[in-house]
Design an enzyme around this catalytic site. Structure first.
Site, PDB file in Angstrom:
ATOM      1  N   SER A   1       0.491  -1.585   0.605  1.00  0.00           N
ATOM      2  CA  SER A   1      -0.111  -0.273  -0.322  1.00  0.00           C
ATOM      3  C   SER A   1       0.942   1.509   0.250  1.00  0.00           C
ATOM      4  O   SER A   1       0.067   1.797  -0.029  1.00  0.00           O
ATOM      5  CB  SER A   1      -0.809   0.151   0.997  1.00  0.00           C
ATOM      6  OG  SER A   1      -1.387  -1.159   1.138  1.00  0.00           O
TER       7      SER A   1
ATOM      8  N   CYS B   1      -7.951   2.531   1.537  1.00  0.00           N
ATOM      9  CA  CYS B   1      -8.152   1.584   1.097  1.00  0.00           C
ATOM     10  C   CYS B   1      -8.412   0.996  -1.012  1.00  0.00           C
ATOM     11  O   CYS B   1      -8.551   1.509  -1.700  1.00  0.00           O
ATOM     12  CB  CYS B   1     -10.090   3.133   0.177  1.00  0.00           C
ATOM     13  SG  CYS B   1     -11.283   1.927  -0.752  1.00  0.00           S
TER      14      CYS B   1
ATOM     15  N   HIS C   1     -15.322   0.395   2.821  1.00  0.00           N
ATOM     16  CA  HIS C   1     -15.143   1.697   3.109  1.00  0.00           C
ATOM     17  C   HIS C   1     -16.506   2.964   3.244  1.00  0.00           C
ATOM     18  O   HIS C   1     -16.404   3.525   3.112  1.00  0.00           O
ATOM     19  CB  HIS C   1     -13.644   2.556   2.818  1.00  0.00           C
ATOM     20  CG  HIS C   1     -12.714   1.398   2.691  1.00  0.00           C
ATOM     21  ND1 HIS C   1     -12.348   1.290   4.367  1.00  0.00           N
ATOM     22  CD2 HIS C   1     -12.078   0.040   2.139  1.00  0.00           C
ATOM     23  CE1 HIS C   1     -11.004   0.790   4.566  1.00  0.00           C
ATOM     24  NE2 HIS C   1     -10.652  -0.495   3.436  1.00  0.00           N
TER      25      HIS C   1
ATOM     26  N   ASP D   1     -11.213  -6.514  -0.073  1.00  0.00           N
ATOM     27  CA  ASP D   1     -10.870  -5.335   0.192  1.00  0.00           C
ATOM     28  C   ASP D   1     -10.150  -5.715   1.036  1.00  0.00           C
ATOM     29  O   ASP D   1     -10.662  -6.670   1.698  1.00  0.00           O
ATOM     30  CB  ASP D   1     -11.982  -4.009   0.586  1.00  0.00           C
ATOM     31  CG  ASP D   1     -11.042  -2.668   1.119  1.00  0.00           C
ATOM     32  OD1 ASP D   1     -11.219  -1.779   0.130  1.00  0.00           O
ATOM     33  OD2 ASP D   1     -10.476  -2.523   2.585  1.00  0.00           O
TER      34      ASP D   1
END
Lengths: 627, 399
Positions: free
Chosen positions: A339, A397, A384, A378
């Protein structure tokens, strides 16, 4: 009767052809030829002696003169190697004097007795003594032979005291390379070692005559030319046995230049300690200049072991260690960025005009490519909900970025990330840097001979799949984000400082959209790294990289297995938010989550670097280098 | 080839050992001693040849001690090698000469096959394809031919009428040419020349007509330019050119020759004295213990030393030719004469190179140079010489 039959019969036979016994004739010829051969032998030796007499009598004076003029020798004086300092002038690679005992056969009046004394005083075992006796017997009588190196003060005192009984024994000093901080800086500073065959191929042997060390890795290798210096030489006259009689001329060596690194040793120590028991790496960069303030790779090794040739046992232990301490995790190892790549993805989306920072997007629990069943999930099972770009970064997200990457397409994605400096070496002044990988259609066709699948674009959006980066590249990316596109080549030595072309966005506000997202990661109540919110303003991004390779057949116990299956924890961040002074990238292998493991590490490092005292000060154990 | 031991009673007749003896009166002991002595007495060796060879080896050790920078270890090693080599020579001397000619065609054929193997898949060492690697051992098959060639030719010619007739000469020349060309292809000109010379010597001693000799000389002088342009490699040409003008490249190709000539020339008539040679001790002279040991010797012992050493070599060759002259078997005398002359070629090529009248070729000086394979070859050859001297069976009585 054929000739052959005649030959085989025992009786001498008159043969038809010439009417003579050929054997008898051959015997006569043989006798004559033996005589001839004897004359030839005489003639050959006469020629040799005639020539020798010509050289030794006629031309004797001429050759004597030539032999006399052959008597000068050039001895090389090696230069002293330059030292290496950190930012504040702490010595990180030093030359210290070590002392050796030597014995010269022709000066020793009672060699046997002296060797016995030396054995007693220096505590030498019988093997060493036998080897020494052999070397003394084998070598030239006037050459000093090494008895023992690295003398202790006690041993030196003892030998000095016994000097009257030890003629021909002397103490000789030489310089030895020492790394006082041991494993703390092993991967960055590197180490020197004995010159080997591979080194000989890339150096000028004239410059290295008499030198015992050459840089093998890290800064020692990168700046070998600077550190080494220029050797001097001594022209001497020698006697018939090669003993120096007179010194004719001395040219002093020019010592190598000292090198000052951008590293800060205490910061390096804190970064290493912050990693704790994890294997991993930390890179701390000053985003304003590109100076590397700390570069840690754990576990590490003691470079001093390599200086005088590492023992087979120690080397094997280092190679066989499953944690691979010799492997530089900061810039040689490559990891999926996870991420932590999302801020760059967000910029790519903004630049391409496919996302509007203020427009809300509904992020469900999974993403699906239209017309495909596969669900890209996710990390949060329930999704989210409605998120803006800022929220997407803050909460990391996944679905938002799946969608972004899918709509962007791999070509644009590849182009933007490459422009950002990913997938290429950063150009730091260290050997052995990896370039990482930003996948593209072309790359996949070349290496795997396969077409690119849209699903691979989707997972590239969250830094998984084929994408690989080094921790140094992540630190460099963070610095670029901190400086809103201004880029500097990372450096350890000032001469490598270079401003690289800035990254220009279509709207300057894009930078702030992303940077503010990173700010909220730490400072918003929903941010993944909210636990590390500090009195100064940190911006960052957590990341988790899936562990792809678990050795199938390796045997671990249950607990270790579980540990090995944990994801790598990553964190990138810079601080202070409004005027960034440091950029940090961390990976903790099998650390679990970036939020839980690496973000607090970054906090400790930033606290120290920015001069803040944390609420619960971390107890830092600086690596002991005193003994 | 059984070992025939003739036991005689110790008490019988004139051969009786003295009664009681120095070690007691046990008749059994005396019997045993007598039988052992009998075997020892039957060990075949040529005292004259052995004497001169040992003198040369002793000089070799003395010069080697100086050349190896006074290394006792080197002398020990070298003396050990010499001792082994002399034992090998004596062992070979016990073999009846018939054996050499029995194996000659097999050995020759086998080595030629090996040469072909080297040509096809030999190991490359020092830029030349000379070595055959069998996994456990690497060796140069060409070395075997230095002996295999004269053995083969002596065997072949002895079965035919002598002096050899045209067809036989033609076959003999083929036998010489095939391996020689294979060795030149390796390329190893030095060994090729030695092998070829050994074969030609046998032909010469077989009583080859002078017309053939003349034709051969003409052929060689015609072939020399051809060799120069088509066969010889650049480094070989360089060595020959260097010979004519060593000063042209004093630090390159001419270095060995110049330094060796300085060493010899500065030695003078009486030499600088043992261990006093400057050229070798200051390492100006490369390969002092191997190919250039003669230069070290000549520097320290001067012209007088050379005269003594060359006399010893001449004595060895003279003895070899004597053995050949008195040998009874046709093959034996040809082989003995060829071995003696090959020995001469060794000495001449090495000394000529050191002294600066021949190009630099890697030929060692027999019994002086430190080197394994060459020493073994030479000692086997000398052992054969000793075997040819006495025409007898294994540890048997003289005929």
């Amino acid at each position: 009767m054929s000739i052959r039959d005649a030959w085989r019969s025992t009786e001498p036979v008159r043969l038809e052809d010439h009417g003579v016994d050929t054997r008898h004739q051959a015997r006569q010829i043989f006798r004559r030829r033996i005589l001839l051969a004897a004359f030839i032998a005489l003639a050959v030796f006469a020629i040799l002696l005639w020539r020798a007499a010509f050289l030794q009598v006629d031309r004797h004076a001429h050759f004597s003169e030539l032999a006399e003029s052959n008597r000068t020798r050039t001895l090389v004086i090696p230069p002293e190697r330059g030292r290496i300092f950190d930012d504040a002038g702490r010595v990180v690679a030093d030359n210290i004097a070590t002392f050796q005992v030597q014995i010269t056969r022709e000066d020793a009046t009672n060699l046997k007795q002296e060797l016995t004394i030396l054995q007693e005083v220096l505590n030498l075992d019988d093997d060493t003594m036998n080897d020494l006796r052999e070397r003394i017997r084998f070598g030239r009588s006037f050459d000093p032979m090494l008895v023992k190196s690295d003398l202790t003060p006690f041993e030196m005192a003892k030998i000095a005291q016994l000097q009257p009984w030890l003629p021909g024994v002397e103490i000789h000093s030489s310089l030895k390379r020492v790394y006082p901080y041991r494993q703390l800086l092993a991967h960055v500073v590197g180490y020197v070692g004995r010159i080997n065959v591979a080194d000989l191929k890339r150096i000028n042997p004239d410059v290295y005559q008499g030198t015992q060390y050459i840089g093998k890795s890290g800064i020692e290798r990168q700046y070998e030319d600077v550190l080494h210096g220029t050797p001097g030489h001594k022209d001497v006259e020698v006697d018939a046995l090669g003993r120096v009689v007179k010194v004719l001329n001395i040219v002093r060596p020019i010592p190598g230049k000292d090198i000052h690194l951008s590293l800060d040793v205490p910061l390096q120590g804190i970064a290493a300690a912050a990693l704790g028991a994890f294997s991993g790496a930390v890179v701390v960069e000053d985003p304003r200049t590109g100076a590397i303030k700390a570069m840690v790779s754990r576990p590490s090794f003691d470079p001093n072991l390599f200086v005088d040739g590492i023992s087979q046992k120690n080397y094997k232990a280092l190679l066989d260690d499953p944690e691979r301490p010799l492997f530089d995790r900061a810039m040689t190892a490559t990891y999926p960025p996870g991420s932590t790549i999302k801020p760059v993805m967000a910029l790519a989306g903004l630049q391409a005009g496919i996302v509007d920072p203020n427009k809300k997007f509904f992020a469900g629990p999974y993403f699906q490519i239209p017309g495909d069943e596969h669900r890209y999930r996710d990390w949060q099972r329930w999704g989210h909900g409605w998120v803006t770009l800022d929220d997407a970064i803050t909460q990391s997200c996944d679905v938002y970025f799946y969608d972004l990457a899918f709509r962007l397409g791999i070509d644009k994605l590849h182009q933007f990330l490459t422009e950002f400096g990913l997938g290429a070496k950063t150009g730091i002044d260290l050997p052995g840097e990896s370039s990482g990988l930003v996948p593209s259609r072309e790359w996949k066709r070349k290496t795997k001979n396969q077409a690119w699948y849209p699903g691979e674009t989707v997972i590239a959006g969250i830094g998984q799949g084929y994408m690989l980066t080094t921790i140094l590249q992540l630190a460099q990316t963070t610095a670029t984000l901190a400086e809103s596109g201004k880029r500097f080549r990372p450096w350890l030595v000032k001469t490598n400082e270079l401003a690289e072309p800035s990254i220009v966005m279509n709207h300057a506000s894009y930078w702030n959209d992303v940077r503010h997202g990173m700010f909220d990661v730490v400072n918003s109540p929903k941010g993944t790294a909210r636990r590390i919110a500090a009195p100064y303003l940190i911006a960052g991004k957590t990341g988790t990289a899936q562990v792809f390779t678990v050795a199938q057949n390796a045997r671990y116990n249950a607990k270790a297995l579980a540990q090995k299956l944990h994801d790598h924890a990553l964190f990138i961040g810079f601080a202070p938010y409004d005027d960034p002074r440091i950029a940090v990238a961390i990976i903790a292998e099998h650390g679990g989550s970036g939020a839980g493991t690496t973000a607090p590490m970054a906090r400790k490092i930033m606290d120290y670097a920015l001069g803040y005292q944390a609420k619960a000060p971390v107890k830092i154990e600086l690596i002991n280098h005193g003994d | 080839m059984a070992i025939k031991l003739i036991r005689k009673r110790a008490t019988s007749g004139g051969e009786r050992l003295h009664r009681g003896g120095p070690l007691g009166g046990s008749a059994r002991w005396q019997q045993k001693a007598a039988s052992i002595l009998a075997v020892i007495r039957r060990i075949n060796y040529d005292p004259v040849l052995l004497f001169f060879l040992m003198l040369i080896a002793a000089i070799g050790l003395v010069a080697g001690y100086s050349a190896s920078e006074q290394s006792v270890v080197w002398v020990e090693k070298s003396a050990f090698r010499f001792a082994l080599a002399f034992l090998l020579m004596l062992a070979i001397a016990q073999i009846p000469q018939r054996f050499f000619f029995t194996i000659a065609p097999w050995l020759f054929g086998f080595v030629v096959l090996l040469l072909v193997a080297v040509y096809l898949f030999g190991d490359i060492g020092k830029g030349a394809r000379r070595w055959l690697d069998l996994g456990f051992i690497r060796f140069q098959p060409a070395e075997f031919l230095k002996l295999g060639m004269p053995m083969m030719l002596a065997w072949f010619l002895a079965k035919r009428p002598l002096p050899p007739r045209f067809l036989d000469v033609l076959i003999a020349l083929m036998l010489i040419a095939i391996p020689t060309i294979l060795i030149i292809l390796q390329p190893d000109l030095g060994t090729a020349i030695l092998v070829m010379m050994a074969g030609i010597f046998v032909l010469f001693f077989a009583g080859l007509s002078w017309w053939y000799v003349l034709a051969f000389v003409l052929a060689v002088s015609a072939a020399a330019p051809m060799m120069w342009f088509y066969v010889m490699h650049d480094y070989q040409k360089e060595r020959v050119l260097t010979l004519f003008n060593p000063m042209a490249d004093p630090l390159g190709a001419g270095y060995h020759t110049i330094q060796s000539m300085i060493a010899i020339g500065s030695g003078g008539i009486w030499g600088k004295g043992w261990l006093q040679g400057t050229q070798s001790h200051l390492n100006f002279l490369p390969e002092g213990t191997t190919d250039f040991i003669l230069a070290v010797y000549a520097e320290e012992f001067g012209l007088m030393g050379l005269i003594i050493l060359f006399s010893l070599y001449l004595a060895v060759i003279w003895r070899g030719l004597m053995i050949a002259a008195y040998a009874e078997s046709t093959a034996g005398r040809m082989l003995a004469a060829a071995i003696s002359m090959t020995f001469l070629v060794y000495v001449f090529v090495n000394a000529g190179m050191v002294i600066g009248i021949l190009p630099v070729v890697g030929v060692p000086l027999p019994l002086m140079s430190y080197g394994g394979t060459a020493l073994v070859t030479i000692m086997i050859a000398l052992g054969m010489l000793m075997s040819i001297r006495t025409q007898r069976s294994f540890l048997g009585h003289e005929r």
